[in-house]
Design an enzyme around this catalytic site. Structure first.
Site, PDB file in Angstrom:
ATOM      1  N   LYS A 106       0.867  -1.186   0.000  1.00 56.63           N
ATOM      2  CA  LYS A 106       0.000   0.000   0.000  1.00 56.63           C
ATOM      3  C   LYS A 106       0.895   1.225   0.000  1.00 56.63           C
ATOM      4  O   LYS A 106       1.840   1.302   0.791  1.00 56.63           O
ATOM      5  CB  LYS A 106      -0.868  -0.061   1.258  1.00 56.63           C
ATOM      6  CG  LYS A 106      -1.837   1.090   1.410  1.00 56.63           C
ATOM      7  CD  LYS A 106      -2.818   0.790   2.542  1.00 56.63           C
ATOM      8  CE  LYS A 106      -3.633   2.023   2.870  1.00 56.63           C
ATOM      9  NZ  LYS A 106      -4.640   1.747   3.903  1.00 56.63           N
ATOM     10  N   HIS A 108      -0.144   4.509   0.353  1.00 52.16           N
ATOM     11  CA  HIS A 108      -0.671   5.685   1.040  1.00 52.16           C
ATOM     12  C   HIS A 108      -1.051   5.259   2.466  1.00 52.16           C
ATOM     13  O   HIS A 108      -0.875   4.090   2.832  1.00 52.16           O
ATOM     14  CB  HIS A 108      -1.884   6.248   0.290  1.00 52.16           C
ATOM     15  CG  HIS A 108      -3.012   5.282   0.187  1.00 52.16           C
ATOM     16  ND1 HIS A 108      -3.034   4.272  -0.757  1.00 52.16           N
ATOM     17  CD2 HIS A 108      -4.138   5.128   0.922  1.00 52.16           C
ATOM     18  CE1 HIS A 108      -4.142   3.570  -0.608  1.00 52.16           C
ATOM     19  NE2 HIS A 108      -4.816   4.057   0.415  1.00 52.16           N
TER      20      HIS A 108
END
Ligand SMILES: O=P(O)(O)OC[C@H]1O[C@H](OP(=O)(O)OP(=O)(O)O)[C@H](O)[C@@H]1O
Ligand SMILES: O=C(O)c1cc(=O)[nH]c(=O)[nH]1
Length: 217
Positions: A106, A108
């Site tokens: 991921k 963010h």
């Protein structure tokens, strides 16, 4: 640290067959082997089924006496297994941290591939099946990279297949990484179960042929 008894194995196989989690037909495994049966843990897809499944895991963990600090469930199907086993262990009075990974990092928010409790100390890997052992090797790598130590592996079904070399996948994990591998049931239990169910005996020949081709024993 004895493994499952035949009775527990049969009980688990019956449970998986009744729910359609164990299916018969033609399926490609992660290792690219064409299998006449498949254990799809994603089909433990309602609360009561997941709860019973994770009680099997928790009993197996408790009976093993293995010492560990955190549970790790590899993506994807290991995720609800680790979470559910943590709940089942908490019901038995053992509040245990758990963690899991993302298959894609991921970029963010919190970022990264690890979710849940920090991976530290002795880590117990909770997964659904071992075929050729690739997933376990990937989990061991993730755990070591995090600076933790894999303690053991618990799976629902040991398909009793060869790994990358001549040994069984389970023996490779045990010998290469020094990790005990505990199962709830194994292919032998499935074959015994099929032999006793008139409506399922038609699948026996294909399962036995597959074991001759890819089996470890
Ligand atoms: O012993 P192996 O040869 O590695 O095969 C078994 C693994 O294959 C599946 O994972 P996979 O990553 O295919 O699927 P998932 O995302 O559905 O968990 C399964 O959940 C096991 O982890
Ligand atoms: O080897 C695999 O990929 C595999 C086999 C199986 O029975 N179930 C599963 O989810 N994966």
């Amino acid at each position: 640290m004895a493994n499952n008894t035949s009775q527990e194995g049969q009980e688990f196989i019956a449970f998986a067959c009744e729910l359609g989690v164990l299916r018969f037909g033609e399926f490609k495994t992660k290792a690219g082997r064409l299998s006449p049966y498949f254990f799809n843990a994603g089909l433990f897809n309602h609360g009561a089924a997941l709860s019973r499944l994770c009680d099997f895991y928790a009993q197996r963990v408790m009976a093993s006496g293995i010492q560990f600090d955190v549970l790790f469930g590899p993506a994807y199907k290991g995720i609800p297994l680790a979470a559910g086993t943590a709940i089942a262990l908490a019901r038995l009075g053992y509040d245990t941290p758990y963690a899991y990974n993302r298959k894609e990092a991921k970029d963010h928010g919190e970022g990264g591939v690890l979710v849940g409790a920090p991976l530290s100390g002795r880590v117990l890997i909770i997964d659904d099946v071992i075929s050729a052992g690739t997933s376990v090797r990937e989990s061991v790598e993730i755990i070591r990279q995090a600076g933790a130590t894999p303690a053991a592996v618990v799976i629902a079904l040991d398909r009793q297949e060869r790994g990358e070399g001549g040994l069984s996948a389970v023996q490779e994990v045990e010998q290469t990484h020094g990790l005990p591998v505990l199962n709830i049931a194994r292919l032998t239990d499935l074959i015994n179960y099929l032999s006793g169910q008139p409506e399922l005996t038609r699948y026996l020949a294909a399962v036995r042929d597959y074991r001759l081709r890819y089996g470890s024993e």
